[in-house]
Design an enzyme around this catalytic site. Sequence first.
Site, PDB file in Angstrom:
ATOM      1  N   MET A  30       3.040   9.918 101.175  1.00 33.56           N
ATOM      2  CA  MET A  30       3.252   9.979 102.622  1.00 33.56           C
ATOM      3  C   MET A  30       3.238   8.563 103.206  1.00 33.56           C
ATOM      4  O   MET A  30       3.054   8.397 104.417  1.00 33.56           O
ATOM      5  CB  MET A  30       2.184  10.845 103.288  1.00 33.56           C
ATOM      6  N   HIS A  37      -1.744   4.584  95.217  1.00 36.08           N
ATOM      7  CA  HIS A  37      -0.344   5.009  95.069  1.00 36.08           C
ATOM      8  C   HIS A  37       0.337   4.158  93.989  1.00 36.08           C
ATOM      9  O   HIS A  37       1.110   4.673  93.170  1.00 36.08           O
ATOM     10  CB  HIS A  37       0.420   4.806  96.382  1.00 36.08           C
ATOM     11  N   GLN A  60       2.274  20.331 106.454  1.00 36.25           N
ATOM     12  CA  GLN A  60       0.978  20.430 105.786  1.00 36.25           C
ATOM     13  C   GLN A  60      -0.178  20.010 106.693  1.00 36.25           C
ATOM     14  O   GLN A  60      -1.337  20.022 106.286  1.00 36.25           O
ATOM     15  CB  GLN A  60       0.963  19.620 104.492  1.00 36.25           C
TER      16      GLN A  60
HETATM   17  P1  AMP Z   1      -0.654  10.686  99.921  1.00 33.70           P
HETATM   18  O1  AMP Z   1       0.236   9.573 100.359  1.00 33.70           O
HETATM   19  O2  AMP Z   1      -2.042  10.596 100.462  1.00 33.70           O
HETATM   20  O3  AMP Z   1      -0.035  12.052 100.092  1.00 33.70           O
HETATM   21  O4  AMP Z   1      -0.827  10.516  98.370  1.00 33.70           O
HETATM   22  C1  AMP Z   1       0.286  10.451  97.512  1.00 33.70           C
HETATM   23  C2  AMP Z   1      -0.174  10.559  96.095  1.00 33.70           C
HETATM   24  O5  AMP Z   1      -1.078   9.487  95.802  1.00 33.70           O
HETATM   25  C3  AMP Z   1      -0.937  11.863  95.815  1.00 33.70           C
HETATM   26  O6  AMP Z   1      -0.553  12.350  94.539  1.00 33.70           O
HETATM   27  C4  AMP Z   1      -2.372  11.413  95.821  1.00 33.70           C
HETATM   28  O7  AMP Z   1      -3.217  12.225  95.047  1.00 33.70           O
HETATM   29  C5  AMP Z   1      -2.240  10.021  95.213  1.00 33.70           C
HETATM   30  N1  AMP Z   1      -3.408   9.197  95.540  1.00 33.70           N
HETATM   31  C6  AMP Z   1      -3.962   8.990  96.763  1.00 33.70           C
HETATM   32  N2  AMP Z   1      -5.071   8.221  96.647  1.00 33.70           N
HETATM   33  C7  AMP Z   1      -5.219   7.950  95.323  1.00 33.70           C
HETATM   34  C8  AMP Z   1      -6.176   7.224  94.563  1.00 33.70           C
HETATM   35  N3  AMP Z   1      -7.213   6.612  95.137  1.00 33.70           N
HETATM   36  N4  AMP Z   1      -6.013   7.154  93.218  1.00 33.70           N
HETATM   37  C9  AMP Z   1      -4.971   7.786  92.610  1.00 33.70           C
HETATM   38  N5  AMP Z   1      -4.028   8.486  93.275  1.00 33.70           N
HETATM   39  C10 AMP Z   1      -4.153   8.578  94.607  1.00 33.70           C
END
Ligand code: AMP
Length: 299
Positions: A30, A37, A60
């Site tokens: 996102m 990320h 969501q």
């Molecule tokens: P988001 O942008 O928050 O929707 O996250 C995108 C992806 O990054 C999702 O698969 C999250 O689980 C992953 N993600 C977010 N924070 C972390 C982290 N600290 N370590 C590993 N993956 C992460």
Amino acid sequence: MEVIHSPDDARRYVWSLRSQGRTVGLVPTMGALHEGHLSLVKAAGTCDSTVATIFVNPTQFRPDEDLDKYPRSLDEDLEQLKNAGVKAVFVPDQERMYPEGFSSYVEPPEVAKPLEGICRPGHFRGVTTVVLKLLQAIPASHAYFGKKDYQQWRVIEAMVRDLNVGTKIIGCPTLRESDGLALSSRNRYLDPEQRRRALLLSKALSKTEAEFRAGETQIEELQQCMRRTLLGLDNAAAATVGSEHGSTPIQGMDKIDYAAIVAADTLTTLSSLDRPAVAVIAGYIGKTRLIDNRELNIS
Ligand code: AMP
């Protein structure tokens, strides 16, 4: 690096690679990117090409959640992805993802029901819908999800299995700050005092894991241990996240949504620790909702 806005262009791009026999790794995000990320992008580096997506998915978020306030930093995000070797980024706009008349949603699998399913009704319906749409636009060979969002990873795994989606789902470890705080786009909302208290989540998980390794197998005992730490009632843990000027014990989390040990595959309650489990926490520091987890592998 190509920046693609339309789902049809994205599909053409990915199919041209796949039809040459190349593997494509998808990293959905996102935006508001951080090293967590980028660790997914790195994991996707085992594929021939990596495609990322940036889309803040409105379906969501619940009406009372932070959709409007969700951090957005597109230019910096694109720069980071380019430097990380990403070949293409899919950045659809709202109208392309949810055109007028949109009315089809993916019913989430069973594993979406507990935990976040109770605290954030409708959240996973938005997640499964957008991820299936992203996988249709980007028919990647592999897609990478963080175990930071443990239940989300399990939900996507189950959806892909149930609906015969041909993409392999890979769960990647949680990236943390050096003091243990799991990286999250929402950490930027924390003021310095809240940032210190946010450490209680990883402290609670470490303490619980240590007790488990030391032989504690009573789930209720382990859950109590987590809650005590989260509430700032465990003096040793509280002191380590105390004020900058000393070890004044601090207040705990402001609200605990859940602090539980559940089955690692179904995320349902366990009566005994006889199979792989995961300790999961969600709750608030101020107005910021944080989640974290730790797998407890049974040897
Ligand atoms: P988001 O942008 O928050 O929707 O996250 C995108 C992806 O990054 C999702 O698969 C999250 O689980 C992953 N993600 C977010 N924070 C972390 C982290 N600290 N370590 C590993 N993956 C992460």
